[in-house]
Design a protein around this motif. Structure first.
Motif, PDB file in Angstrom:
ATOM      1  N   UNK A   1       0.817  -1.208   0.000  1.00 32.12           N
ATOM      2  CA  UNK A   1       0.000   0.000   0.000  1.00 32.12           C
ATOM      3  C   UNK A   1       0.855   1.265   0.000  1.00 32.12           C
ATOM      4  N   UNK A   2       0.417   2.254  -0.765  1.00 31.96           N
ATOM      5  CA  UNK A   2       1.036   3.577  -0.736  1.00 31.96           C
ATOM      6  C   UNK A   2       0.104   4.564  -0.031  1.00 31.96           C
ATOM      7  N   UNK A   3      -0.697   4.045   0.889  1.00 35.55           N
ATOM      8  CA  UNK A   3      -1.586   4.887   1.691  1.00 35.55           C
ATOM      9  C   UNK A   3      -1.318   4.673   3.175  1.00 35.55           C
ATOM     10  N   UNK A   4      -0.069   4.913   3.618  1.00 29.96           N
ATOM     11  CA  UNK A   4       0.243   4.659   5.027  1.00 29.96           C
ATOM     12  C   UNK A   4      -0.510   5.579   5.972  1.00 29.96           C
ATOM     13  N   UNK A   5      -0.927   6.743   5.478  1.00 29.65           N
ATOM     14  CA  UNK A   5      -1.690   7.636   6.352  1.00 29.65           C
ATOM     15  C   UNK A   5      -3.007   7.003   6.788  1.00 29.65           C
ATOM     16  N   UNK A   6      -3.525   6.055   5.997  1.00 32.09           N
ATOM     17  CA  UNK A   6      -4.731   5.311   6.369  1.00 32.09           C
ATOM     18  C   UNK A   6      -4.427   3.980   7.009  1.00 32.09           C
ATOM     19  N   UNK A   7      -3.374   3.300   6.538  1.00 33.42           N
ATOM     20  CA  UNK A   7      -3.160   1.901   6.889  1.00 33.42           C
ATOM     21  C   UNK A   7      -2.085   1.673   7.952  1.00 33.42           C
ATOM     22  N   UNK A   8      -1.130   2.590   8.090  1.00 34.50           N
ATOM     23  CA  UNK A   8      -0.057   2.377   9.067  1.00 34.50           C
ATOM     24  C   UNK A   8      -0.576   2.574  10.486  1.00 34.50           C
TER      25      UNK A   8
ATOM     26  N   UNK B   1       5.814  10.794  13.418  1.00 34.86           N
ATOM     27  CA  UNK B   1       5.432  11.600  12.274  1.00 34.86           C
ATOM     28  C   UNK B   1       5.891  11.072  10.935  1.00 34.86           C
ATOM     29  N   UNK B   2       6.469   9.865  10.917  1.00 38.12           N
ATOM     30  CA  UNK B   2       6.927   9.245   9.683  1.00 38.12           C
ATOM     31  C   UNK B   2       6.285   7.864   9.543  1.00 38.12           C
ATOM     32  N   UNK B   3       6.371   7.319   8.333  1.00 41.73           N
ATOM     33  CA  UNK B   3       5.903   5.967   8.070  1.00 41.73           C
ATOM     34  C   UNK B   3       7.082   5.119   7.615  1.00 41.73           C
ATOM     35  N   UNK B   4       7.104   3.867   8.078  1.00 41.73           N
ATOM     36  CA  UNK B   4       8.192   2.955   7.751  1.00 41.73           C
ATOM     37  C   UNK B   4       7.635   1.634   7.246  1.00 41.73           C
ATOM     38  N   UNK B   5       8.313   1.074   6.263  1.00 39.62           N
ATOM     39  CA  UNK B   5       8.073  -0.306   5.848  1.00 39.62           C
ATOM     40  C   UNK B   5       8.999  -1.136   6.734  1.00 39.62           C
ATOM     41  N   UNK B   6       8.465  -1.635   7.827  1.00 42.49           N
ATOM     42  CA  UNK B   6       9.292  -2.198   8.904  1.00 42.49           C
ATOM     43  C   UNK B   6       9.168  -3.713   8.975  1.00 42.49           C
TER      44      UNK B   6
ATOM     45  N   UNK C   1      13.720  -4.028  11.497  1.00 37.57           N
ATOM     46  CA  UNK C   1      14.570  -3.467  10.441  1.00 37.57           C
ATOM     47  C   UNK C   1      13.689  -2.608   9.533  1.00 37.57           C
ATOM     48  N   UNK C   2      14.041  -1.332   9.372  1.00 40.88           N
ATOM     49  CA  UNK C   2      13.323  -0.445   8.473  1.00 40.88           C
ATOM     50  C   UNK C   2      13.956  -0.509   7.087  1.00 40.88           C
ATOM     51  N   UNK C   3      13.141  -0.791   6.092  1.00 41.99           N
ATOM     52  CA  UNK C   3      13.603  -0.965   4.712  1.00 41.99           C
ATOM     53  C   UNK C   3      14.484   0.211   4.292  1.00 41.99           C
TER      54      UNK C   3
ATOM     55  N   UNK D   1       6.276   8.129   0.217  1.00 45.72           N
ATOM     56  CA  UNK D   1       5.323   7.852   1.289  1.00 45.72           C
ATOM     57  C   UNK D   1       5.969   7.302   2.563  1.00 45.72           C
ATOM     58  N   UNK D   2       7.153   6.709   2.426  1.00 47.43           N
ATOM     59  CA  UNK D   2       7.795   6.058   3.568  1.00 47.43           C
ATOM     60  C   UNK D   2       9.175   6.657   3.801  1.00 47.43           C
ATOM     61  N   UNK D   3       9.628   6.606   5.043  1.00 46.75           N
ATOM     62  CA  UNK D   3      10.961   7.074   5.409  1.00 46.75           C
ATOM     63  C   UNK D   3      11.960   5.922   5.273  1.00 46.75           C
ATOM     64  N   UNK D   4      13.176   6.274   4.909  1.00 48.92           N
ATOM     65  CA  UNK D   4      14.234   5.296   4.675  1.00 48.92           C
ATOM     66  C   UNK D   4      14.895   4.876   5.978  1.00 48.92           C
ATOM     67  N   UNK D   5      15.179   3.580   6.120  1.00 45.95           N
ATOM     68  CA  UNK D   5      15.979   3.108   7.233  1.00 45.95           C
ATOM     69  C   UNK D   5      17.448   3.370   6.983  1.00 45.95           C
ATOM     70  N   UNK D   6      18.256   3.369   8.026  1.00 46.84           N
ATOM     71  CA  UNK D   6      19.687   3.629   7.849  1.00 46.84           C
ATOM     72  C   UNK D   6      20.579   2.680   8.637  1.00 46.84           C
ATOM     73  N   UNK D   7      20.010   1.594   9.135  1.00 46.82           N
ATOM     74  CA  UNK D   7      20.791   0.627   9.903  1.00 46.82           C
ATOM     75  C   UNK D   7      20.529  -0.788   9.404  1.00 46.82           C
ATOM     76  N   UNK D   8      21.610  -1.537   9.173  1.00 50.20           N
ATOM     77  CA  UNK D   8      21.429  -2.967   8.907  1.00 50.20           C
ATOM     78  C   UNK D   8      20.993  -3.649  10.205  1.00 50.20           C
ATOM     79  N   UNK D   9      20.364  -4.805  10.047  1.00 49.62           N
ATOM     80  CA  UNK D   9      19.884  -5.532  11.224  1.00 49.62           C
ATOM     81  C   UNK D   9      20.287  -6.990  11.117  1.00 49.62           C
ATOM     82  N   UNK D  10      20.998  -7.462  12.122  1.00 51.96           N
ATOM     83  CA  UNK D  10      21.384  -8.862  12.248  1.00 51.96           C
ATOM     84  C   UNK D  10      20.711  -9.444  13.479  1.00 51.96           C
ATOM     85  N   UNK D  11      20.132 -10.628  13.330  1.00 51.06           N
ATOM     86  CA  UNK D  11      19.527 -11.339  14.452  1.00 51.06           C
ATOM     87  C   UNK D  11      20.107 -12.744  14.499  1.00 51.06           C
TER      88      UNK D  11
END
Length: 260
Positions: free
Chosen positions: A49-56, A89-94, A107-109, A121-131
Motif C-alpha cells: 500500500x502507498x496509503x500509510x496515512x490510512x493503513x499504518x 510523524x513518519x511511516x516505515x516499511x518495517x 529493520x526499516x527498509x 510515502x515512507x521514510x528510509x531506514x539507515x541501519x542494517x539488522x542482524x539477528x
C-alpha cells in the motif's frame, strides 16, 4: 551442529485488509506443527500500500504486530514479515522479527522502490539488522534491498542466512530469482526469499517464486509459481561451515566501510 527449520508462507494477500489477512494466515498456519522460523511476505497485512496515512499503525497499536507476537507464542517459533508502521510523524516499511518470548527486533527498509513511489510515502531506514536463531546469524532485508549488493555484503561471514521478504511483481520474476541466487553465491550464505502471489488493487500480478537457497546457489525449496503455499525446509550449519572451509572465498573479499 545447529539446524534451522524454516517455513515459507507464499500468500495471496487481501488488499488493505489487516484483519482479513491475519485470519487468512491463521488458517494457513494450522498445518505448521514444527518450525523455528515462519516467514511472511512484505507488507503481509495490507499488500504493498502507498496509503500509510490510512493503513499504518503504531508499534503499540498495530494489529499486525500483535498478531505476530501471538502467533510466535502459539507456534513457539519466530514470526517475521514487514508491516506499515507509523512512528514520530513518519511511516516505515518495517520488518518485524517477533520471538516466542514476546521480544522483537526490527529493520526499516533501506531501499525504497521509487518506481512505485514508495520513497514519497515512507521514510528510509539507515541501519542494517542482524539477528540470531539456533546458532545462525541472519541478515534482515526487504524486497528492493535485494538489488543492492553493497548493502548486503557479507563481510567476514558476519551472517549465515540472508532473509528477504517481498512484493515483487511477476513482470520482474527473472531478476528476483537471479538476484536471490547471486546473493547466496557471492556471500557464501543461505538465502530465504518469500514473495506473495495474486493480484493487487493497482493491477500488479505477483508470481511468488519464493525460494530457500543454499550457499552454492542451489534451491532447497523452489515451488511452482502463481499459487499460494506453506512449505518448511531445514538448513544445517555444519554443511555451511564445511563449505566455507573448503572454499574460503571470503578471505579474498574487498574490505570497505559502509556509510549509509
Amino acid at each position: 551442529m545447529s539446524e534451522l527449520r524454516t517455513t515459507l508462507v507464499q500468500a495471496d494477500l487481501r488488499w488493505e485488509d489487516i484483519d482479513a489477512n491475519c485470519h487468512l494466515l491463521d488458517e494457513w498456519l494450522q498445518e505448521v506443527t514444527t518450525s523455528d522460523l515462519i516467514v511472511l511476505p512484505e507488507m503481509f497485512a495490507t499488500g504493498f500500500t502507498m496509503a500509510p496515512e490510512r493503513m499504518a499503525e503504531s508499534m503499540q497499536e498495530s494489529r499486525a504486530v500483535a498478531w505476530m507476537q501471538n502467533t510466535a507464542q502459539s507456534h513457539n517459533a519466530v514470526v517475521t514479515g514487514s508491516v506499515a508502521i507509523a512512528e514520530d510523524g513518519h511511516y516505515f516499511n518495517r520488518l518485524i522479527w517477533a520471538r516466542p518470548d514476546g521480544t522483537m527486533a526490527t529493520y526499516d527498509k533501506r531501499h525504497l522502490f521509487r518506481m512505485g513511489e514508495e520513497n514519497e510515502h515512507y521514510a528510509m531506514g539507515n541501519q542494517r539488522a542482524l539477528v540470531s536463531l539456533n546458532g545462525f546469524n541472519i541478515l534482515l532485508t526487504v524486497c528492493y534491498d535485494l538489488r543492492f549488493p553493497v548493502w548486503l555484503r557479507n563481510v567476514d561471514c558476519e551472517y549465515d542466512v540472508m532473509l528477504c521478504v517481498a512484493n515483487w511483481p511477476s513482470a520482474r520474476r527473472l531478476p528476483w530469482r537471479t538476484l536471490l541466487q547471486a546473493r547466496a553465491i557471492e556471500n557464501s550464505s543461505y538465502v530465504i526469499g518469500v514473495n506473495r502471489v495474486g493480484d493487487d488493487a493497482r493491477g500488479l500480478n505477483y508470481s511468488g517464486d519464493s525460494m530457500l537457497i543454499d550457499y552454492r546457489g542451489d534451491a532447497l525449496i523452489d515451488e511452482a509459481p502463481d499459487r499460494a503455499f506453506v512449505r518448511t525446509g531445514v538448513i544445517g550449519r555444519q554443511s555451511l561451515e564445511d563449505f566455507r572451509e573448503k572454499f574460503p572465498v571470503h578471505h579474498d573479499a574487498d574490505r570497505f566501510t559502509l556509510h549509509p
